[in-house]
Scaffold this active site. Structure first.
Site, PDB file in Angstrom:
ATOM      1  N   ASP A  49     -17.808 -29.996  64.008  1.00  0.00           N
ATOM      2  CA  ASP A  49     -18.308 -29.881  65.369  1.00  0.00           C
ATOM      3  C   ASP A  49     -19.368 -28.779  65.350  1.00  0.00           C
ATOM      4  O   ASP A  49     -19.149 -27.672  65.804  1.00  0.00           O
ATOM      5  CB  ASP A  49     -17.152 -29.518  66.311  1.00  0.00           C
ATOM      6  CG  ASP A  49     -17.573 -29.485  67.763  1.00  0.00           C
ATOM      7  OD1 ASP A  49     -18.731 -29.828  68.041  1.00  0.00           O
ATOM      8  OD2 ASP A  49     -16.757 -29.109  68.612  1.00  0.00           O
ATOM      9  N   GLU A 108     -19.058 -34.736  64.890  1.00  0.00           N
ATOM     10  CA  GLU A 108     -19.065 -35.065  66.309  1.00  0.00           C
ATOM     11  C   GLU A 108     -20.416 -34.594  66.807  1.00  0.00           C
ATOM     12  O   GLU A 108     -20.692 -33.396  66.834  1.00  0.00           O
ATOM     13  CB  GLU A 108     -17.933 -34.390  67.069  1.00  0.00           C
ATOM     14  CG  GLU A 108     -17.893 -34.842  68.520  1.00  0.00           C
ATOM     15  CD  GLU A 108     -16.717 -34.287  69.299  1.00  0.00           C
ATOM     16  OE1 GLU A 108     -16.487 -34.763  70.411  1.00  0.00           O
ATOM     17  OE2 GLU A 108     -16.050 -33.378  68.791  1.00  0.00           O
TER      18      GLU A 108
END
Length: 688
Positions: free
Chosen positions: A357, A378
């Site tokens: 992330d 992500e």
């Protein structure tokens, strides 16, 4: 000309060159970060661009005050690196930390204070936070020390499984929540630990998943922002606030592992790999537990605050992450740190991949040691923009496909105008990912830790996060959920039956979609979070798996197991294979009648046919997926099959699943050409 003091005879090993506070020392191993133990002593290495002096603190185990402080001689400071070897240390007899002196100017982002006790960023084990949910006496901040770890785990001849990425069925889980509830049935003392998860490996293997994605297992501070709401203590349960990136979370172990931290986790990983299950770690390099200007200073802030964090012009912390700070991942020193960390987990823990992330780094994609690990992003950038499919991948990166989640959720619940988009998502999202990225670019999922569970997706129209204490203002407001006629728990058998059919529809669709598939732990037996779609703080039955539901929803579990096996049996579902001998195209669309690829705003019936053959096969695999998202039965005409083949119904989600049940006998199917697809149902047929 050097003096005799600096000469060392060959073959005699390391020899002391100086003495500080009664300890014999010499320059350490500059190229080995953190603490490195040998039979003669320990080398301690740390980097700082701005510090003017460095001190090594040695503590007796669990003591707050150091028993000795050793200042690094200026001669031991090369470039931006301090390194010192201390003779005579035994790793079981001490803990360590650093102090760094230097300029202090908050507006310039310089926070050097000699009194700050700083944790080694490369620490392999962290002390001060062993028991989950316990603060130091008086509620004070944690004082973190590092412990030297003896890395002597025997991996034997275990080899990476290296499953093709698109073949993965990923099971996302929280280590603590997976077995913390007594219903998990693990041995006493193993609840919520690596050992508890290890005991559940037979369950995972039987289910058929071939990868687990572990939510954060690096040492983190669950006590950050702890509070009490309605009598329930809330924690930073998910763990996206890392304290140390090289150290496993010791509160996830069932036993104390002093100087052998990580052994229980390694044993878990070893047995998962023995059973053909890969291990992917959810890693968070875009923020840390140090928070903003009001947060503690225990590591990066005191080492090089202006380098490790992105700061405003007046020295405050940018907070794009929503977690207090943002790591400066574009700085070469931070990039090097991240690469070092990933290499460590691959070489010392043998993990198979990472889910990130953070802004993407080309260096990760091109690193030699990381050359075969799975890399999943992500796709949010540091400014909070969602950029799925739009950043360079260097043919290494895959992505959590949030568009797949949102579009499939909408189509399955019957939203108008979504049929064509759903077909695109199921067949590999080629509108997002160019052909050269293959079938592994899109990690398809309907659920993950962040949002509704699969059961709750069809039990709640709106989120119910009141127990988080923010007046239900937190969490996603656009979950694309549908309660099927009643909000929350219900005794209505029709509503409950519809919910279970919707759960099966989602599972069948996911397992028939191109690319790697992922679902959240417990979805396979309708685990519920009671409508909470942001359970980041709930260390209780809201987040813990309730294993009693496995018996209650055995049919759903068995259907998941069947669909995972079905996907494994037919590679054409998940990736391109050899061209079908019969000449049928690899993917073709048949929406209601053969070769109809068109959809309009009201379309609710779709049909997708896959045709190909596996490398070892001389026969064609031909699979037909049909979905009726309408509330009434719709008629579907199937394409003609070549070579005397006939369609055989093998899945009909409107029929209760039972192993070995003849689904065709429960389906209105005429002359092997036309079938009635029941309302809100998926049918899957195979050419035989």
């Amino acid at each position: 000309m050097s003096t005799g003091r600096h000469k060392q005879e060959r073959g005699v090993g390391l020899q002391p060159l100086d003495e500080i506070n009664g300890y014999q020392v010499r320059p350490g191993f500059y190229n080995r970060d953190g603490a490195t133990a040998t039979t003669r002593g320990v080398s301690f290495t740390i980097h700082s661009f701005g510090a003017t002096a460095c001190y090594l603190l040695l503590f007796r185990p669990q003591e707050k005050e150091p028993y000795v402080t050793l200042k690094y001689p200026e001669a031991y400071h090369i470039g931006n690196t301090y390194s010192m070897f201390v003779f005579g240390l035994k790793i079981e007899e001490f803990e360590y930390a650093f102090q760094l002196d230097g300029p202090y100017d908050e507006k310039k982002g310089l926070l050097f204070k000699k009194e700050n006790v700083l944790l080694d960023p490369y620490a392999r084990a962290v002390t001060g936070q062993r028991n989950w949910g316990e603060r130091p006496e008086g509620g004070a901040d944690f004082i973190y020390h590092a412990r030297v770890v003896e890395n002597n785990f025997d991996w034997g001849d275990i080899r990476p499984t290296e499953h093709p990425f698109e073949d993965l069925v990923i099971y996302e889980m929280h280590v603590r929540g997976f077995t913390k509830d007594a219903s998990s049935g693990v041995t006493p003392g193993a609840e919520g630990t690596y050992e508890g998860l290890r005991q559940k490996i037979p369950y995972l293997k039987d289910l058929g998943v071939n990868a687990v994605e572990l939510m954060p297992i690096f040492e983190f501070d669950e006590m950050e922002s702890t509070r009490v709401v309605d009598g329930e203590r809330l924690y930073n349960y998910w763990g996206y606030n890392t304290v140390c990136f090289f150290a496993p979370n010791t509160s996830y172990t069932s036993v104390v592992e002093h100087n052998h931290e990580g052994d229980e986790l390694k044993e878990l990983i070893y047995e998962l790999k023995e059973n053909g299950i890969e291990v992917i770690l959810d890693v968070v390099f875009n923020h840390t537990a140090e928070g903003n200007e009001h947060g503690p200073c225990f590591s990066f802030k005191g080492i090089d605050n202006d380098i490790y964090y992105i700061l405003t012009p007046d020295g405050y912390y940018y907070n794009f992450s929503g977690c207090g700070n943002v790591m400066n991942c574009n700085h070469p020193a931070v990039r090097r740190f991240i690469i070092d960390c990933l290499r460590y987990w691959v070489t010392e823990y043998r993990v198979d991949g990472f889910r990130f992330d953070l802004p993407l780094l080309q260096a990760i994609a091109c690193d030699a040691i990381l050359g075969k690990v799975k890399l999943i992003a992500e796709a949010w950038d540091a400014g909070g923009l969602y950029q799925v499919g739009s950043f360079p991948s260097w043919n290494r990166w895959s992505e959590w496909n949030g568009r797949y989640r949102d579009d499939i959720r909408q189509f399955l619940k019957g939203t108008d105008g979504m049929a064509g988009t759903a077909i695109t998502r199921i067949t590999g999202s080629k509108d997002l990912y160019p052909e050269h990225r293959g079938d592994s670019a899109s990690v398809n999922f309907v659920t993950c830790h962040d949002g509704f569970t699969l059961y709750d997706l069809y039990a709640y129209n709106t989120k119910h996060n009141e127990k988080n204490g923010w007046n239900n203002s937190d969490g996603d407001n656009n979950g694309n959920s549908w309660n099927c006629g009643a909000e929350g728990e219900t005794d209505d058998p029709q509503i409950e039956g519809l919910r279970l059919r919707m759960v099966k529809n989602a599972c069948a669709t996911l397992m028939c979609s191109r690319g790697p598939a992922m679902f959240y732990a417990g979805d396979e037996f309708c685990n519920t979070q009671f409508g909470n779609n942001n359970a980041y703080c709930q260390d209780n039955i809201i987040s813990w798996l309730d294993w009693t539901r496995l018996e209650k929803y055995q049919e759903i579990h068995d259907f998941f197991r069947y669909m995972i096996a079905f996907r494994e049996k037919y590679p054409i579902l998940r990736r391109s294979t050899k061209k079908a001998l019969c000449g049928l195209p690899e993917i073709s669309i048949h929406n209601g009648f053969p070769w109809n690829g068109g959809t309009d705003y009201t379309s609710k019936l779709i049909g997708i046919m896959y045709a190909g053959r596996d490398d070892a096969d001389t026969r064609d695999d031909i699979i037909f997926y049909g979905m009726n998202a309408y509330w009434e039965t719709l008629v579907m005409q199937l394409p003609e099959l070549p070579n005397g083949l006939q369609w055989k119904v093998c899945v009909n989600t409107s029929v209760e699943y039972e192993d070995g049940r003849d689904m065709e006998s429960y389906t209105e199917f005429y002359y092997k050409k036309t079938l009635k697809v029941p309302p809100r149902s998926v049918v899957i047929l195979v050419a035989e």
